[in-house]
Every structure is written in structure tokens, then in C-alpha cells.
Scaffold this motif. Structure first.
Motif, PDB file in Angstrom:
ATOM      1  N   ALA A 125       0.824  -1.211   0.000  1.00  0.00           N
ATOM      2  CA  ALA A 125       0.000   0.000   0.000  1.00  0.00           C
ATOM      3  C   ALA A 125       0.857   1.259   0.000  1.00  0.00           C
ATOM      4  N   VAL A 126       1.959   1.251   0.730  1.00  0.00           N
ATOM      5  CA  VAL A 126       2.850   2.419   0.756  1.00  0.00           C
ATOM      6  C   VAL A 126       3.442   2.663  -0.630  1.00  0.00           C
ATOM      7  N   GLY A 127       3.862   1.590  -1.296  1.00  0.00           N
ATOM      8  CA  GLY A 127       4.376   1.751  -2.651  1.00  0.00           C
ATOM      9  C   GLY A 127       3.323   2.273  -3.605  1.00  0.00           C
ATOM     10  N   ALA A 128       2.094   1.777  -3.469  1.00  0.00           N
ATOM     11  CA  ALA A 128       1.011   2.270  -4.323  1.00  0.00           C
ATOM     12  C   ALA A 128       0.729   3.742  -4.059  1.00  0.00           C
ATOM     13  N   ALA A 129       0.876   4.180  -2.810  1.00  0.00           N
ATOM     14  CA  ALA A 129       0.652   5.591  -2.482  1.00  0.00           C
ATOM     15  C   ALA A 129       1.695   6.490  -3.137  1.00  0.00           C
ATOM     16  N   ILE A 130       2.933   6.039  -3.179  1.00  0.00           N
ATOM     17  CA  ILE A 130       3.985   6.827  -3.833  1.00  0.00           C
ATOM     18  C   ILE A 130       3.667   6.993  -5.309  1.00  0.00           C
ATOM     19  N   CYS A 131       3.316   5.897  -5.955  1.00  0.00           N
ATOM     20  CA  CYS A 131       3.019   5.935  -7.381  1.00  0.00           C
ATOM     21  C   CYS A 131       1.789   6.793  -7.667  1.00  0.00           C
TER      22      CYS A 131
END
Length: 392
Positions: A87-93
């Protein structure tokens, strides 16, 4: 010859992410969310009743398997860590306006890279587990970077390419565990030989506080929490985070201010894949996993992590409690399926809850758009004398 597109946010992903951003009507959105969550829970109870299960007994089973004892808490926290990383990676993207939906494949590729390094290198002490986690992150990042390159040089839509790369990752991992690189055949319960890798050495496994099945706080959980807090601070407080949010809101303005939109968009997509790959490393080195690479290693963690990001509206700090809630459903769902209730009902409950949290901003935006379809007649502006215009 057609010019190659820059790595700006693609139109489809940007439209989806724009609707998921919270609007100005906060109270209306919150009220709709409460109503839709109640409706989702009611529909879930109705589905359980129609399948012959008791809603109260099912809720008790989910509680028993996730939060009733130390074993359940340990399983829940172990499930929460990889979900939070995805989820954190998806938030960055998403902050850069790009919609990455290929986390499931990136988790698998991260596990593939981590398993290969863990089985090939002989490093002393904790160095091996660090290298395994780093290799998993690199693998997921490189896999996502391929989609960025396809968009940059061939104009392939990022949403489409990341999704299709997931199926390619599944086939690649299935092939890898069936070759002498990593393969070891084990007789499955179905009588069919299940291809899987050799077990990772003890130095490649993550440690933690406590001993399973008693209460255990795994190192992966601390890693995920630090990543969530760190990414939230970087996106909101740093110059780089400001540039990322500028690209997501208006790439043309960002380009005119000197931001390298193509490079920044591609880097955030690769960074999103790196976090998903790191989640694959956690699944591989978890103390309760088989510690072998298998084709089913990801176990829908990539998809569920993406749902966590959607429910959290791409906010890393809000993703912490949301990922815990999804982990409760995953841990309790396993216990519930053991009582005879089909596990797909748990997936239906998750889907209904995601719709309940994601739909309110869309509905509020639609309502606001209808209100703005016939704008009110503006008040007549006073005439400005010619001399005053010249002075201005």
C-alpha cells in the motif's frame, strides 16, 4: 514518425486517482461512507445466511482466528506487514498520478530475486537476510520499471502493462521453481508434485520478538511501519515529495517549473514495484511461511495491498490501520474456511467494504458536477473607468 510519449501520468490512471482524492464536502463523504459500510455489512450477512452459515458464528470465527489469542494476533500482524508495504508503494506511485495495478506480479518477482540470492550466496550472520530483502526490492523495482520503459518508448498504457506483467510474472516464477536453479519437488496433499525451491538457510530468515505460536512481533512489521511513516514524511515535507505531488496534480505545470516529469514518473513507478518486491521478500522469509519460493507465494497480497491503498485514499499513515483491518479478514478468513464456510465469501466481504470506502468520493464528485452543470448568473461587475484601467 510519431514522437515517443513522456512518462507523464497516463490519462486513465490520472482520472481514477483524481476521483479518489477527498473532496471539499468532508461531512457528506463521511456520512455516505458510514451508510455504505452498513449496507455492505448487511449484504454480507445476507449472503452468509443464504449459503447456510450463521453471520454471528462467522463473525465469532473471524475473531477467534485473528484477535482472540496470541496466535491469532501473531498471524494478523504477519499478514499486515506485506499489505502495508504494498500500500505504501502504491501511495507513492499514485501521488505522481500513475496507477500501478501490477503489485501481485511484483511481489512474486521480489520473492524470486530474494530466493535466488538467499540460495546462492553464503554470507555470515544477518548480512544474508539484509541482502535477500534488498534483492527482493530490486527485483520488484526492475519489474515495474519495465512498464515505465514500455510507456516511455512505445506508449503502452501503464495500467494495462502492469496488469499484463502480473500474468507473465506468474509464469516466470512457475518456470523458475521447475528448473535446477531453485527447484525441489515435494509431494503435495493432492498427490501431485508441487514445484518449489529449496528452503532458505536460517540466516536468511527474519527474526523478531517472541516465539511463535506465542505472541511474536516480526521484524517485517517494524520495517513496514518505518516505511509508512518515512514515506508520509517525505511526500509531505520534502522537496522531492512536493515535486511528486506536483506531477500528480498537473504534469504540465510541473514541466514548466523544471521538473523532469518523465524521469520522476518512471522512478515512482519503479519505487512502487520495489516496495511490492520487498513485501515478497517478507513473505519468503516470514517465520510462519514455508520459506520456499512457490508459484502461489503472493497469495493475493498484491491485490489486497492495492485495495488497502484505495481505501486509505493513498495516504501512507491511514494505510496502517486499514492494512491491519484487511489482515484481520485474511487471518480470520483462513480460520473461517476451516469451519466449512467458503473462503470466497471473505473475498466478497472485502470487495463490498472496498466499494463502501471508495464510492463516496465518486458519488460526491458526481453530485457536485451536476450542481455545477448550470452555474448561477454572476453578479454584474461595476464598470471601470478608462483612466483607472490605464493606471492598473
Amino acid at each position: 514518425m510519431r514522437a515517443a510519449p513522456t512518462m507523464a501520468p497516463d490519462d486513465l490512471g490520472r482520472r481514477v486517482l483524481a476521483h479518489l482524492r477527498p473532496g471539499r464536502d468532508g461531512w457528506l463523504t463521511a456520512s455516505l461512507t458510514i451508510v455504505l459500510v452498513a449496507v455492505a455489512l448487511g449484504v454480507s450477512a445476507l449472503l452468509l445466511t443464504l449459503t447456510g452459515a450463521s453471520p454471528s458464528a462467522s463473525l465469532s470465527a473471524i475473531w477467534t482466528g485473528s484477535l482472540a489469542n496470541t496466535t491469532g494476533w501473531t498471524t494478523t500482524l504477519l499478514n499486515a506487514a506485506p499489505l502495508l508495504l504494498v500500500a505504501v508503494g502504491a501511495a507513492i506511485c499514485a501521488s505522481a498520478g500513475t496507477f500501478n495495478i501490477g503489485q501481485e506480479g511484483q511481489v512474486l518477482i521480489g520473492g524470486l530475486f530474494g530466493a535466488w540470492v538467499g540460495l546462492r550466496l553464503a554470507l555470515p550472520g544477518p548480512m544474508l537476510v539484509v541482502v535477500v530483502m534488498a534483492a527482493a526490492a530490486v527485483g520488484g523495482g526492475l519489474w515495474a520499471a519495465l512498464s515505465a520503459l514500455m510507456y516511455r518508448f512505445r506508449g503502452v498504457n501503464v495500467v494495462v502493462s502492469t496488469l499484463l506483467m502480473t500474468f507473465l510474472a506468474i509464469q516466470l516464477v512457475t518456470f523458475a521453481v521447475s528448473t535446477p536453479w531453485l527447484q525441489e519437488s515435494a509431494q503435495g496433499s493432492s498427490g501431485i508434485a508441487d514445484a518449489q525451491s529449496n528452503p532458505l538457510p536460517a540466516d536468511a530468515l527474519l527474526g523478531g520478538l517472541g516465539q511463535y505460536p506465542s505472541m511474536q512481533l516480526n521484524a517485517g512489521l517494524f520495517l513496514a511501519l518505518v516505511a509508512a511513516v518515512g514515506v508520509a514524511l517525505v511526500l509531505s515535507r520534502s522537496r522531492w515529495g512536493f515535486r511528486v505531488r506536483m506531477v500528480g496534480l498537473n504534469p504540465l505545470t510541473a514541466k514548466h517549473t523544471g521538473v523532469r516529469v518523465a524521469a520522476l514518473g518512471g522512478f515512482t513507478l519503479a519505487l512502487s514495484g520495489a516496495f511490492a518486491g520487498l513485501a515478497g521478500g517478507l513473505l519468503l522469509a516470514s517465520p510462519v511461511s514455508p520459506n520456499r519460493l512457490q508459484a502461489g507465494l503472493s497469495d493475493n497480497v498484491g491485490w489486497d495491498g492495492l485495495l488497502v491503498a484505495l481505501v486509505a485514499r493513498n495516504r501512507p499513515l491511514i494505510a496502517i490501520p486499514v492494512s491491519f483491518g484487511f489482515a484481520v479478514l485474511r487471518a480470520g478468513g483462513d480460520f473461517l474456511s476451516a469451519t466449512g464456510v467458503p473462503y470466497y465469501l471473505v473475498d466478497i466481504v472485502k470487495a463490498l467494504l472496498v466499494l463502501a470506502f471508495v464510492a463516496p468520493p465518486l458519488l460526491v464528485g458526481l453530485l457536485r458536477g451536476r450542481r455545477g452543470a448550470t452555474p448561477p448568473t454572476p453578479f454584474p461587475l461595476p464598470a471601470v473607468p478608462t483612466k483607472m484601467k490605464a493606471a492598473v
